[in-house]
Design a protein around this motif. Structure first.
Motif, PDB file in Angstrom:
ATOM      1  N   ALA A 152      36.645  30.678  37.254  1.00 46.72           N
ATOM      2  CA  ALA A 152      37.831  31.467  37.592  1.00 46.72           C
ATOM      3  C   ALA A 152      38.894  31.357  36.508  1.00 46.72           C
ATOM      4  N   ARG A 153      39.054  30.181  35.953  1.00 48.21           N
ATOM      5  CA  ARG A 153      39.907  30.016  34.775  1.00 48.21           C
ATOM      6  C   ARG A 153      39.078  29.297  33.722  1.00 48.21           C
ATOM      7  N   PRO A 154      39.329  29.552  32.464  1.00 44.76           N
ATOM      8  CA  PRO A 154      38.500  28.954  31.408  1.00 44.76           C
ATOM      9  C   PRO A 154      38.382  27.441  31.570  1.00 44.76           C
ATOM     10  N   LEU A 155      37.143  26.965  31.451  1.00 45.43           N
ATOM     11  CA  LEU A 155      36.861  25.537  31.530  1.00 45.43           C
ATOM     12  C   LEU A 155      36.444  25.049  30.144  1.00 45.43           C
ATOM     13  N   VAL A 156      37.221  24.129  29.581  1.00 47.21           N
ATOM     14  CA  VAL A 156      36.940  23.543  28.271  1.00 47.21           C
ATOM     15  C   VAL A 156      36.317  22.179  28.504  1.00 47.21           C
TER      16      VAL A 156
ATOM     17  N   SER B  62      33.153  27.299  29.895  1.00 49.66           N
ATOM     18  CA  SER B  62      33.504  28.487  29.101  1.00 49.66           C
ATOM     19  C   SER B  62      33.181  28.234  27.628  1.00 49.66           C
ATOM     20  N   PHE B  63      33.499  27.034  27.173  1.00 50.25           N
ATOM     21  CA  PHE B  63      33.108  26.597  25.827  1.00 50.25           C
ATOM     22  C   PHE B  63      33.306  25.089  25.763  1.00 50.25           C
TER      23      PHE B  63
ATOM     24  N   THR C 182      26.217  27.941  25.116  1.00 43.91           N
ATOM     25  CA  THR C 182      27.661  27.763  25.296  1.00 43.91           C
ATOM     26  C   THR C 182      28.335  27.632  23.933  1.00 43.91           C
ATOM     27  N   PRO C 183      29.341  28.467  23.646  1.00 42.24           N
ATOM     28  CA  PRO C 183      30.009  28.401  22.340  1.00 42.24           C
ATOM     29  C   PRO C 183      30.806  27.114  22.168  1.00 42.24           C
ATOM     30  N   VAL C 184      31.170  26.834  20.919  1.00 40.05           N
ATOM     31  CA  VAL C 184      31.789  25.547  20.587  1.00 40.05           C
ATOM     32  C   VAL C 184      32.970  25.757  19.636  1.00 40.05           C
ATOM     33  N   LEU C 185      34.031  25.011  19.901  1.00 45.18           N
ATOM     34  CA  LEU C 185      35.117  24.828  18.942  1.00 45.18           C
ATOM     35  C   LEU C 185      34.854  23.513  18.235  1.00 45.18           C
ATOM     36  N   THR C 186      34.655  23.539  16.919  1.00 43.92           N
ATOM     37  CA  THR C 186      34.233  22.313  16.239  1.00 43.92           C
ATOM     38  C   THR C 186      34.803  22.227  14.829  1.00 43.92           C
ATOM     39  N   THR C 187      34.440  21.150  14.155  1.00 41.69           N
ATOM     40  CA  THR C 187      34.920  20.834  12.810  1.00 41.69           C
ATOM     41  C   THR C 187      34.194  21.682  11.771  1.00 41.69           C
TER      42      THR C 187
ATOM     43  N   LEU D  60      41.931  26.501  19.639  1.00 37.66           N
ATOM     44  CA  LEU D  60      41.853  26.362  21.090  1.00 37.66           C
ATOM     45  C   LEU D  60      42.466  27.569  21.782  1.00 37.66           C
ATOM     46  N   ARG D  61      43.587  28.055  21.245  1.00 40.10           N
ATOM     47  CA  ARG D  61      44.236  29.225  21.834  1.00 40.10           C
ATOM     48  C   ARG D  61      43.300  30.429  21.830  1.00 40.10           C
ATOM     49  N   ARG D  62      42.649  30.660  20.702  1.00 34.52           N
ATOM     50  CA  ARG D  62      41.734  31.808  20.613  1.00 34.52           C
ATOM     51  C   ARG D  62      40.583  31.672  21.593  1.00 34.52           C
ATOM     52  N   MET D  63      40.005  30.492  21.678  1.00 36.40           N
ATOM     53  CA  MET D  63      38.862  30.307  22.555  1.00 36.40           C
ATOM     54  C   MET D  63      39.256  30.451  24.032  1.00 36.40           C
TER      55      MET D  63
END
Length: 514
Positions: free
Chosen positions: A333-337, A416-417, A439-444, A473-476
């Motif tokens: 329901a809301r993005p889960l990081v 979500s990512f 699942t997409p990733v925000l990473t180094t 993080l904002r974009r994701m």
């Protein structure tokens, strides 16, 4: 010579067994077995020393003087592996002393070894094939990144190749065979509950009765990183002087390259490990980044006249279990990081939490879940204090510990990512596994994490730049279209299996070894 007159009948019998095993492994015509254990030990030792004296001028193919038999005789006498000083001391005695003098030198060195490592109370098996060191996996229920790799490889090698799997004795004096319980833990691992994630040695009284392993012109493979104690020196001597080749997996050099973000004593321990790496024949780096780190170390060894290991890249797989039957992913329901990793400084949780707090302050609606056990500096961790403060303020952040494998895979698939902005990794298994789940990733953007990200499914940032971590993080969080595109990229990545990794590792390290 009366090699077995001390320590009582049982000690004498065990000494005779070890010397008999060595004699039958190396002598073309070993002496006939005698009923009296003391006399049998004497005749075996006499025959082995005579072979040492006869072959004292022998040289290996590279021109160096043969030391493998000295190593074996000392190990059989002591029930523990000798050091390089032990081997060289006996080698020098061969140049100067007669048969009796050499024997006395062997007995003196072996007595100190046996006393130091309590090696007198074990039998021995001589192994001429492949020996795999799975010490931590066998003795502990701990199941983090290195243990997972070692267990996945050991399970497959056990089914495909004749391998002797071994752990170290309680005094770290020699490798030994595994108990049934240890074999189950190392080769047939099952999901672990919270209590199994602690670094607590499981009790196994049978371990004290397991025979030591004497590799004879064998291949020893280090599937783990050995603990930084006397075993590293024993491994170094094995690799340099015993006639057995030693190969291993190169996980990372984080304690050396990034010593500032590791526990205070860890770099010293890692340097102890590097004393063994100096003499290793081949290493398989788990990523391009890890391979480069070990190649750099090998290059520096030229200053000591050593070549160091031949380093290859054998990248870890990205295979994950199949989802449960009927599984259908639905967007929360809301993005889960989701962030998976032990709470340690180099995992950089502080930067992720800082970015999350700033994003919440901007009014973004999302949930952050951190999954992983406590790290080495839990009491002083600013990240833990930040979590507690954010929770008191009502922010939607949770920290889960002791999550089992099945639940973990479910969490990764439904997030979500995932966010994994570590400062330094040997590989970055959470990144690869998240992508393998689609699942997409925000990473180094650099190192092994950047290497994984290059094939798609990731948004990369500089983990040392707080503003850049926030922007990523904002974009994701706020761009569902970006997440959807990265999810498609993740699904298109080519899968690499543990079966393939285990096969490639065997080929790279052992080639045509039986």
């Amino acid at each position: 010579m009366r090699a077995g007159t001390e320590g009582g009948p049982r000690t004498t019998a065990l000494l005779a067994q070890r010397l008999r095993a060595a004699a039958e492994a190396v002598l073309t015509d070993p002496p006939a077995r005698l009923e009296d254990d003391s006399r049998d030990a004497d005749v075996c030792l006499t025959a082995l020393v005579a072979r040492l004296r006869d072959g004292r001028g022998d040289r290996d193919v590279d021109g160096s003087r043969r030391t493998d038999l000295i190593w074996l005789v000392l190990a059989a006498l002591a029930g523990a592996y000798p050091s390089s000083d032990d081997v060289r001391d006996v080698q020098r005695a061969l140049d100067l002393d007669d048969l009796t003098g050499v024997t006395l030198r062997l007995l003196d060195r072996a007595h100190v070894l046996a006393t130091s490592f309590r090696g007198h109370d074990r039998e021995a098996v001589v192994v001429t094939g492949v020996v795999a060191d799975v010490d931590m996996c066998a003795r502990f229920d701990f199941h983090n990144g290195i243990q997972r790799v070692a267990r996945e490889v050991a399970r497959r090698w056990a089914g495909a190749h004749p391998v002797t799997f071994a752990a170290w004795t309680e005094t770290a004096g020699a490798l030994r065979t595994l108990t049934d319980r240890e074999s189950e833990r190392a080769l047939r691992w099952r999901d672990a509950a919270e209590s199994a994630q602690r670094l607590v040695e499981s009790e196994d009284e049978d371990a004290t009765r397991q025979p030591i392993v004497l590799p004879w012109r064998a291949n020893l493979v280090l599937l783990e990183v050995p603990l930084p104690d006397s075993r590293c020196g024993r491994i170094a001597t094995l690799a340099e002087l015993s006639g057995t080749t030693v190969d291993g997996i190169g996980y990372d050099a984080i304690p050396l390259v990034s010593a500032d973000i590791r526990p205070l004593g860890e770099p010293n321990g890692f340097v102890t490990y590097l004393t063994a790496v100096k003499h290793i024949r081949r290493m398989a780096g788990i990523s391009r980044s890890a391979a480069e780190e070990f190649r750099g170390f090998a290059h520096a060894l030229a200053a000591q006249g050593l070549t160091g290991p031949d380093v290859h890249e054998v990248t870890l797989p990205t295979a994950v279990p199949e989802p449960p039957p009927g599984f259908v992913r639905t967007e929360p329901a809301r993005p889960l990081v989701l962030s998976v990793g032990r709470m340690e400084p180099h995992k950089n949780h502080a930067a992720l939490l800082h970015a999350a707090e700033r994003l919440w302050d901007e009014g973004a609606d999302f949930e952050l879940c951190l999954v992983g056990g406590p790290g080495w500096d839990l009491d002083a961790s600013a990240a833990v204090r930040t979590i507690e403060r954010l929770q008191r303020a009502g922010r939607p952040v949770t920290w889960r510990r002791g999550v089992g494998d099945l639940e973990m895979w479910d969490m990764i698939r439904t997030a979500s990512f995932t966010a994994f902005v570590s400062l330094h990794e040997g590989y970055g298994l959470p990144v690869a596994e998240s992508l393998a789940c689609g699942t997409p990733v925000l990473t180094t953007r650099y190192g092994s994490q950047g290497q994984i990200a290059a094939d798609g499914g990731c948004l990369v940032v500089d983990p040392r730049d707080d503003d850049e971590v926030l922007a990523g993080l904002r974009r994701m969080v706020t761009e569902p279209g970006l997440r959807a595109r990265l999810r498609v990229e993740a699904g298109a990545r080519r899968a690499r299996t543990w079966d393939g990794y285990a096969d490639d590792l065997w080929t790279t390290l052992l080639g045509g070894a039986a």
